[in-house]
Enzyme design. Structure first.
Site, PDB file in Angstrom:
ATOM      1  N   ARG A  55       3.901   9.737   9.579  1.00 17.79           N
ATOM      2  CA  ARG A  55       4.502   9.215  10.804  1.00 17.79           C
ATOM      3  C   ARG A  55       5.838   8.505  10.559  1.00 17.79           C
ATOM      4  NH1 ARG A  55      -0.451   9.852  11.728  1.00 17.79           N
ATOM      5  NH2 ARG A  55      -0.584   9.079   9.624  1.00 17.79           N
ATOM      6  N   THR A  56       5.839   7.583   9.610  1.00 12.72           N
ATOM      7  CA  THR A  56       7.035   6.741   9.466  1.00 12.72           C
ATOM      8  C   THR A  56       8.239   7.583   9.048  1.00 12.72           C
ATOM      9  OG1 THR A  56       5.624   4.883   8.890  1.00 12.72           O
ATOM     10  CG2 THR A  56       7.959   4.669   8.356  1.00 12.72           C
ATOM     11  N   LYS A  84      12.828   7.948 -14.368  1.00 14.23           N
ATOM     12  CA  LYS A  84      13.555   7.806 -15.641  1.00 14.23           C
ATOM     13  C   LYS A  84      13.781   6.341 -15.965  1.00 14.23           C
ATOM     14  CE  LYS A  84      16.339  11.867 -14.470  1.00 14.23           C
ATOM     15  NZ  LYS A  84      17.713  12.228 -14.080  1.00 14.23           N
ATOM     16  N   ARG A 105      10.275   3.058   1.679  1.00 19.53           N
ATOM     17  CA  ARG A 105       8.844   2.727   1.550  1.00 19.53           C
ATOM     18  C   ARG A 105       8.544   2.633   0.066  1.00 19.53           C
ATOM     19  NH1 ARG A 105       3.808   5.293   4.724  1.00 19.53           N
ATOM     20  NH2 ARG A 105       4.626   3.810   6.236  1.00 19.53           N
ATOM     21  N   HIS A 133       5.451  -4.150   7.506  1.00 20.69           N
ATOM     22  CA  HIS A 133       5.857  -2.842   8.027  1.00 20.69           C
ATOM     23  C   HIS A 133       6.479  -3.086   9.409  1.00 20.69           C
ATOM     24  CE1 HIS A 133       6.069   1.319   8.828  1.00 20.69           C
ATOM     25  NE2 HIS A 133       4.829   1.697   8.558  1.00 20.69           N
TER      26      HIS A 133
END
Ligand code: NCD
Length: 421
Positions: A55-56, A84, A105, A133
């Site tokens: 969704r996000t 890395k 995120r 959030h």
């Protein structure tokens, strides 16, 4: 009031009037035929996702596409240079050269604040570990406004995994900002909200939440909405995982809890067995609408941050949701206090970005309130480190004389509060 150039890391970064401005714009975007906007032409949005998302990420990308802008994506952080060993601050700095706004995120709490400090462009927190959030909260508050006709003063029961559920933490602050009544209903006592969230509600928002135990046979207090969440299994360490399953919410349980038909059912989704699909087609079930609002709400947030929302949309917010133009949030002293670093003082939260990736950011703290005895909180993840009266722990290289003056004589020992409990 302008959101242009601003990052959204915590819902507390926005005043109530700014949230209402976003909703005003979102309503305008929601009313537009698809693909008719070209406001974002020439702008680029980068989505950097170090944790899974449907969704996000997709609603942010859809939002930018519908604004007429372009999208750059790292859908799996393991495929980026982080594998890395590149620090998050370097990644954020580099991506700023390629994009005008970044959505991040990340599994570490505080990661979005670190990225926002390092990036040369605004950063939107798409979820940082178990912390916050904020744009989900924008969708949640917008949904409440659409479903209940107002946001001001609503009573909302927050059920489920309130310990690791970042959407719940941000939503509690958001409800507090709108004078809401918050009822915490952890599905299990071990899933109660972390102490730092309760501390923030008290000291920053001046709100004392109420509690309801869904397992003791008492009916749920009357509420405008019941906000359900899944158990955040991925955040449990070792053998604790899987022991926190909770029952599937269905019509029978809602009846047993005495939840009236008018109580709006919300869920940030995804569900993982705790929400029975037999409820999906009921009028009170708002969770699919809630997910759909992600597009206009995120279009509005992006457009205002980029400064491309049409001016008349941004002005004249009349307060359909009870707004008072120009009214700030309930934020008090805590967000205005001095930041400092202190030798030997580190964040007590093992999930904090400053512990998971020590090279990424200097450890910095703010007073949890103007009362130093309430402790200090990590600038990135908000974990509170409790202090008690005594000698200062500051070493010779402490930077901030103001903070030292405030704290010297007030601190003796530190005990972690809220991060690991
Ligand atoms: C939430 C999240 O990622 O925190 N999902 C979402 O963004 N709608 C909720 C969850 O994963 O449980």
């Amino acid at each position: 009031m302008t959101l242009k150039g601003r990052s959204i890391v915590s819902i507390g970064d926005l005043s109530r009037a700014e949230i209402e401005l976003i909703f005003r714009c979102a309503e305008r975007f929601a009313a537009q035929p698809r693909g008719q906007t070209h406001l974002g032409r020439g702008f680029q949005l980068a989505t950097l996702f170090f944790e899974p998302s449907t969704r996000t990420r997709l609603s942010f990308e859809s939002a930018m596409n519908r604004l007429g802008g372009a999208v750059l994506t790292v859908a799996d952080g393991a495929q980026s240079s982080a594998s890395k060993g590149e620090t998050l601050s370097d990644t954020a700095r580099i991506v700023s050269a390629y994009a005008d706004v970044i959505v991040l995120r990340h599994p570490a709490e505080g990661a979005a604040r670190v990225a926002a400090d390092a990036a040369g462009v605004p950063v939107i927190n798409g979820g940082d570990g178990a912390h916050e959030h904020p744009t989900q909260t924008l969708c949640d508050l917008y949904t409440l406004g659409q479903e209940c006709g107002k946001i001001e003063g609503l009573t909302v029961t927050l059920y489920g995994d309130l310990k690791y559920g970042r959407t719940v933490h941000s939503l509690a602050y958001g409800l507090a900002l709108f004078g809401g009544r918050i009822i915490f209903a952890p599905a299990d006592p071990a899933l109660a909200p972390p102490a730092y969230v309760l501390e923030e509600l008290r000291t920053v928002y001046g709100v004392e939440p109420e509690w309801w135990d869904p397992n003791d046979g008492t009916p749920m207090p009357t509420a405008d909405a019941l906000y359900l969440t899944r158990v955040q299994k991925e955040r449990f360490s070792g053998s604790a995982a899987g022991t926190r399953e909770y029952p599937r919410i269905d019509k029978a349980i809602l009846k047993r809890w005495g939840v009236p038909d008018y109580t709006v059912l919300m869920h940030p989704l995804p569900r993982a067995g705790e929400l029975d699909p037999e409820l999906d087609n009921e009028t009170r079930s708002a969770y699919f609408r809630q997910a759909a609002y992600g597009v206009p709400v995120r279009m509005a947030a992006i457009a205002l941050i980029l400064g491309i929302a049409e001016e008349e949309w941004a002005s004249g917010w009349g307060g359909r949701h009870g707004a008072t133009p120009g009214q700030g949030g309930a934020l008090t002293d805590a967000h205005a206090t001095t930041e400092f670093s202190a030798a030997g003082l580190s964040c007590a939260n093992p999930g904090c970005i400053t512990n998971r990736e020590p090279g990424s950011a200097e450890r910095r703290f703010v007073l949890a309130s103007l009362d130093p005895s309430r402790g200090v909180r990590c600038r990135y993840c908000d974990a509170v480190v409790r202090a008690s009266v005594g000698e200062s722990p500051f070493g010779a290289d402490e930077r901030d004389a103001t903070a030292k003056a405030l704290l010297t004589g007030a601190l003796l020992e530190y005990a972690p509060l809220g991060a690991a409990d």
